[in-house]
Design an enzyme around this catalytic site. Structure first.
Site, PDB file in Angstrom:
ATOM      1  N   ASP A 115      -0.332  -6.502   3.540  1.00 18.36           N
ATOM      2  CA  ASP A 115      -0.662  -5.509   4.553  1.00 18.36           C
ATOM      3  C   ASP A 115      -1.677  -4.499   4.016  1.00 18.36           C
ATOM      4  O   ASP A 115      -1.578  -4.073   2.855  1.00 18.36           O
ATOM      5  CB  ASP A 115       0.647  -4.794   4.938  1.00 18.36           C
ATOM      6  CG  ASP A 115       0.459  -3.781   6.052  1.00 18.36           C
ATOM      7  OD1 ASP A 115      -0.031  -4.169   7.127  1.00 18.36           O
ATOM      8  OD2 ASP A 115       0.799  -2.594   5.845  1.00 18.36           O
ATOM      9  N   GLU A 155      -4.686  -8.685   4.970  1.00 14.89           N
ATOM     10  CA  GLU A 155      -5.211  -7.931   6.110  1.00 14.89           C
ATOM     11  C   GLU A 155      -6.178  -6.870   5.593  1.00 14.89           C
ATOM     12  O   GLU A 155      -5.775  -5.920   4.933  1.00 14.89           O
ATOM     13  CB  GLU A 155      -4.075  -7.238   6.868  1.00 14.89           C
ATOM     14  CG  GLU A 155      -4.592  -6.423   8.040  1.00 14.89           C
ATOM     15  CD  GLU A 155      -3.759  -5.188   8.378  1.00 14.89           C
ATOM     16  OE1 GLU A 155      -3.818  -4.749   9.542  1.00 14.89           O
ATOM     17  OE2 GLU A 155      -3.067  -4.650   7.501  1.00 14.89           O
ATOM     18  N   ASN A 176       0.821  -1.214   0.000  1.00 13.16           N
ATOM     19  CA  ASN A 176       0.000   0.000   0.000  1.00 13.16           C
ATOM     20  C   ASN A 176       0.855   1.264   0.000  1.00 13.16           C
ATOM     21  O   ASN A 176       0.516   2.253  -0.616  1.00 13.16           O
ATOM     22  CB  ASN A 176      -0.919   0.014   1.221  1.00 13.16           C
ATOM     23  CG  ASN A 176      -1.651   1.335   1.353  1.00 13.16           C
ATOM     24  OD1 ASN A 176      -2.466   1.680   0.512  1.00 13.16           O
ATOM     25  ND2 ASN A 176      -1.320   2.113   2.383  1.00 13.16           N
ATOM     26  N   ASP A 200       1.505   6.629   0.227  1.00 11.95           N
ATOM     27  CA  ASP A 200       0.713   5.586  -0.439  1.00 11.95           C
ATOM     28  C   ASP A 200       1.119   5.439  -1.898  1.00 11.95           C
ATOM     29  O   ASP A 200       1.174   6.422  -2.636  1.00 11.95           O
ATOM     30  CB  ASP A 200      -0.784   5.941  -0.380  1.00 11.95           C
ATOM     31  CG  ASP A 200      -1.417   5.485   0.921  1.00 11.95           C
ATOM     32  OD1 ASP A 200      -0.865   5.826   1.990  1.00 11.95           O
ATOM     33  OD2 ASP A 200      -2.452   4.789   0.859  1.00 11.95           O
TER      34      ASP A 200
END
Ligand code: CA
Length: 549
Positions: free
Chosen positions: A243, A279, A147, A213
């Site tokens: 993640d 996640e 990310n 990001d």
């Protein structure tokens, strides 16, 4: 009082004492027998490990696990030293939290996606760790924070330097610096954005200004991550823990699922056996949708944490029967998006308070044990956060949740880590491994038993769950799991006292449950399960597995 009367009363007193003593002794003997006899019987059954994607995973925070060179920071050589400990515990998969070069102790801000953080060792050490794991039948998945990168990653430093040097009023040009499209730069400030110092440019950074990001819609960024995934797969890693997938494009489920579809397809094209678990820290109605991407697993957040389904079942806020209902309804929900899903239950992780802190009072040790077992007996790939097998404590700031693995009460003992900087004084509630490994009724030995049961009965990880509502109630939950034409029954008593489980009208494997064998029990006190005419008396906070031996 006459002499005879005196003698009589002395005799009577002696008799009472003798009876009391005998009673005490026989109670002790019974307790010991009850505790040991059935346990030793089932524990002798062979394990039945199948080399497929269904595993018992252990989440390792290398930093706090085992320090091999005395600098206070855990490292790969330390993990290698403790692989026999993990094998003995019954683990056959490890998730390594981030291992790539980073500016932080937790290493979720990556500076270089194809290298090893020197605090943990060298690439040679990592290769050795992989080999040692594979020699023991342990699969290794690594954390991939896709990310965001670190603000110190070359992609970001090149992009931000370019923008810093851009003449006033000039528009950025990707032909001059391709990295400006690797992130999201804008002159409009909004929430989740940080400013490049000395400019009027902002960049998206949902977690922290030092974690910009990445723009995963950009083809060049995708190509980078394809190369990165291939680099690690070629080394032999068995998959990835992804993640923060919900932030790939924050608030846009559809875009996130498309990104995961791309990544999953690519990874499986390189290695069809690779495993991906994601996640997505949200409610089940959201994280279940991500199964549509084809990834193997989404972490089952609904079951985790201090007020999740597991903890609330054990602390009595949920009825035992509702645990069985939740197992079935979550399975149905996941399967509606991908029939080949593999559930990824976990109870705690590095972002959550440790489970020993969920319970207080007389039953807290029993509850700590049983919560772990509820997790470990779930279908799919179960994940156990390091130290949960000891009932380690740790809550509040993140550093406390990532305290040194409690090998010993002696902080100077071999291998003990210092823990993250700024960690507070985390006081443990239960003994360290040194004491617990020698105590047959410790949390450690209980968790080890739960994993052993899982490893003896492939139905536990791979089975399709049926909830037996008519045999369940507020305290008793009865489920069965079917795999490969074979069924097992799991009975849970979540009450703080003994309860009857009526099972005489229940059949599995085409015959009465009561005619089949107890394949194992997980007990939290000295009483064992007892067969009655209609079923079993289950002691407080106990679990029993029944099936054909
Ligand atoms: Ca070290």
């Amino acid at each position: 009082m006459t002499k005879i009367a005196k003698l009589k009363s002395i005799l009577a007193l002696l008799l009472v004492c003798t009876i009391t003593l005998t009673a005490c002794n026989s109670e002790k003997t019974n307790a010991t027998q009850q505790n040991n006899t059935p346990k030793s019987t089932w524990r002798d059954r062979k394990v039945n490990i199948i080399d497929d994607k269904y595993r018992t995973f252990y989440e390792v925070f290398v930093y706090s696990f085992y320090d091999s060179d005395g600098d206070g920071i855990g490292d790969f050589q330390g993990v290698i030293k403790k692989l026999d400990y993990l094998t003995d515990l019954g683990i056959n998969g490890i998730w390594l939290m981030p291992i790539m070069p980073s500016t932080t102790y937790h290493k979720y801000d990556t500076k270089d996606y194809m290298a090893i953080d020197s605090e943990y060792g060298t690439m040679d050490d990592f290769d050795q760790l992989l080999e040692e794991c594979h020699n023991r039948g342990i699969n290794v998945i690594i954390d991939l924070a896709m990310n965001h990168s670190s603000s110190k990653h070359e992609w970001f430093t090149q992009a931000s330097n370019y923008l810093k040097n851009l003449p006033d009023g000039a528009e950025p040009d990707v032909n001059e610096c391709k990295y400006i499209d690797y992130y999201t730069f804008t002159k409009e400030y909004s929430g989740g954005y940080s400013q490049i110092a000395g400019t009027d440019w902002y960049y998206e950074a949902q977690f922290w200004g030092e974690m910009p990001d990445l723009n995963l819609s950009n083809e060049n960024v995708r190509k980078e991550f394809e190369d990165i995934a291939k680099f690690w797969l070629d080394k032999g890693v068995d998959g990835f823990r992804l993640d923060a997938v919900k932030e790939y494009k924050s608030g846009d489920e559809e875009a996130n699922i498309e990104i995961l579809t791309w990544f999953n397809d690519y990874v499986k094209s390189v290695s069809s056996d690779a495993y991906i678990v994601c996640e997505c820290w949200m409610d089940i109605i959201y994280y279940s949708q991500y199964y549509a991407s084809g990834v193997d697993s989404m972490f089952a957040f609904d079951f985790a944490n201090s007020s999740g389904i597991i903890a609330n079942t054990v602390n009595g806020k949920r009825k035992a029967s509702s645990f069985g209902e939740a197992l079935v309804s979550s399975a149905t929900t996941y399967a509606s998006y991908n029939a080949n899903y593999i559930d990824a239950p976990f109870y705690t992780n590095h972002d959550l308070g440790r489970s020993a802190g969920y319970y207080a009072g007389d039953y807290s040790e029993a509850q700590t044990k049983m919560g772990n077992a509820l997790n470990i007996l779930m279908s799919g790939n179960v994940f156990i956060y390091y130290g949960e097998e000891l009932g380690m404590k740790g809550s509040g700031k993140d550093e406390n949740k990532r305290a040194p693995m409690y090998w010993s009460k002696d902080t100077n003992a071999e291998g003990m880590c210092d823990g993250p900087p700024y960690m507070e004084d985390v006081r443990m509630k239960f003994d360290s491994l040194a004491e617990q490994s020698k105590n047959s009724t410790s949390i450690y030995n209980y968790v080890k038993d739960a994993i052993l049961l899982r490893n003896q009965n492939p139905e536990i990880a791979r089975g399709v769950v049926t909830f037996h509502k008519e045999f369940s109630n507020d305290n008793i939950c009865v489920i069965s799991k079917e795999y490969n034409g074979k069924e097992i029954l799991i009975v849970y008593n979540t009450a703080k006292e003994a309860k009857e489980a009526t099972l005489d009208k229940l059949q599995i494997n085409g015959k009465a449950v009561l005619e089949q064998d107890i394949l194992g029990t997980l007990l939290t006190g000295t009483d064992d399960v007892k067969k009655t005419d209609t079923g079993y008396t289950m002691p407080a906070f106990s679990i029993m597995v029944i099936g054909e031996n």
